[in-house]
Scaffold this active site. Structure first.
Site, PDB file in Angstrom:
ATOM      1  N   GLU A  70       0.918  -1.150  -0.197  1.00  0.00           N
ATOM      2  CA  GLU A  70      -0.138  -0.013  -0.052  1.00  0.00           C
ATOM      3  C   GLU A  70       1.040   1.374  -0.226  1.00  0.00           C
ATOM      4  O   GLU A  70       1.467   1.540   1.092  1.00  0.00           O
ATOM      5  CB  GLU A  70      -0.851   0.189   1.360  1.00  0.00           C
ATOM      6  CG  GLU A  70      -1.603   1.208   1.454  1.00  0.00           C
ATOM      7  CD  GLU A  70      -2.896   1.184   2.494  1.00  0.00           C
ATOM      8  OE1 GLU A  70      -3.707   1.873   2.155  1.00  0.00           O
ATOM      9  OE2 GLU A  70      -2.510   0.500   3.463  1.00  0.00           O
ATOM     10  N   GLU A  96     -12.244   2.120   3.384  1.00  0.00           N
ATOM     11  CA  GLU A  96     -11.263   2.482   4.282  1.00  0.00           C
ATOM     12  C   GLU A  96     -11.464   3.966   4.656  1.00  0.00           C
ATOM     13  O   GLU A  96     -10.511   4.695   4.060  1.00  0.00           O
ATOM     14  CB  GLU A  96      -9.968   2.183   3.967  1.00  0.00           C
ATOM     15  CG  GLU A  96      -9.138   2.139   5.511  1.00  0.00           C
ATOM     16  CD  GLU A  96      -7.560   1.541   5.086  1.00  0.00           C
ATOM     17  OE1 GLU A  96      -7.233   0.720   5.761  1.00  0.00           O
ATOM     18  OE2 GLU A  96      -6.952   2.105   3.870  1.00  0.00           O
TER      19      GLU A  96
END
Length: 305
Positions: free
Chosen positions: A183, A280
């Site tokens: 990420e 998220e």
């Protein structure tokens, strides 16, 4: 009571029962009809709907499924009690919720750019621990962050150190058909992070050259870090295995910021994406009103067909 009166009264009572049953059935049907059929696999997280059903993770999972969500993600799953992990896994299986990512290696746990042997060993141990968690909760993907930049090490050496660590981590995950997703993080929320942009993640994944090392493209992070979302996603599409959502500014649900999520999601759907899109982000409004606003926002941006 005369027989004729008794029959009439019984018939009226039966009719009332029938009408009552019909009304109850209609109410149940109406309740079921609230479940939305989304075009993509959006994955809420624990706490997103706690004002509707309370703090119990099992109740929250059931609420997600009732709303039509078909996936779920939980960054903290690795740190949860084993008994709770098993209960959550059983609930997800019963409610046809696919498990999304959990974090295998957090930012502060993953400082491997320096090449320090102990840091690499710790990183790999977290990966080994995550294999057992993944099996327990039927997960396929785990988020991995390779930590912060090493200030006294030249950039090319840092990249080489990260690649070597990820090759060793891939060897842990490959036998189990598991995928760590890297990420990239934005400079504003995570100053000093080693991995920040999608081209950088793409280069690393190509160098590692493993089906167990792919990209997590977090749309919120990359809107801040690099913008040009659709072209950048398209350029590294063959290495993207997971996507996360959040609008900017604020990191709240779609429609609250500047990102045109109708177009972005249309592009993702058009690419034939079958994976999960993790929600998220936070809620832009408090309490039940805010939770309903999240659900409504996803119904709105999912309407791109």
């Amino acid at each position: 009571m005369k027989r004729r009166g008794f029959i009439q009264k019984t018939a009226l009572s039966a009719g009332a029962i029938t009408l009552g049953s019909g009304a109850a059935f209609a109410a149940r049907k109406k309740e079921v009809s609230k479940k939305h059929n989304f075009n993509l696999k959006y994955a809420p997280h624990i706490g997103m709907f706690k004002h509707h059903v309370g703090e119990n993770p099992i109740d929250q999972l059931n609420f997600m499924a009732d709303q039509g969500f078909t996936a779920f993600e939980d960054n903290l799953m690795r740190k949860r009690d084993v008994a709770l992990q098993e209960k959550m896994a059983n609930t997800m299986q019963k409610r046809a919720l696919e498990m999304g990512v959990f974090v295998a290696v957090f930012l502060k746990e993953g400082n491997v750019a320096s090449g320090d042997v102990k840091s690499r060993e710790a990183f790999l141990n977290y990966c080994k621990e995550s294999v057992e968690v993944a099996k327990r909760v039927n997960a396929k993907w785990m988020t991995v962050v390779p930590g912060n930049v090493a200030k006294k090490v030249r950039g090319a050496y840092q990249t080489a150190n990260v690649i070597e660590t990820l090759k060793q981590a891939s060897a842990i995950f490959e036998p189990h058909d598991l995928t760590m997703v890297l990420e990239p993080l934005n400079f504003y929320n995570h100053p000093g992070a080693f991995l920040t942009e999608s081209p950088q993640a793409y280069e690393i994944c190509k160098a590692v050259d493993s089906p167990s090392c792919k990209i997590l493209f977090d749309i919120y992070h990359q809107q801040i870090q690099e913008g040009n979302l659709i072209p950048n996603m398209d350029a590294c599409w063959d290495e993207i295995a997971y996507i996360q959502i959040g609008d900017n500014p604020g990191r709240k649900e779609p429609t609250t910021g500047e990102i045109n999520y109708n177009n972005v999601l249309k592009f993702i759907h058009g690419k034939g994406y079958q994976g999960i899109l993790g929600m998220e982000h936070g809620n832009s409004k408090p309490n039940k009103e805010g939770e309903q606003a999240v659900i409504d926002a996803y119904k709105k941006v999912d309407n791109f067909m």
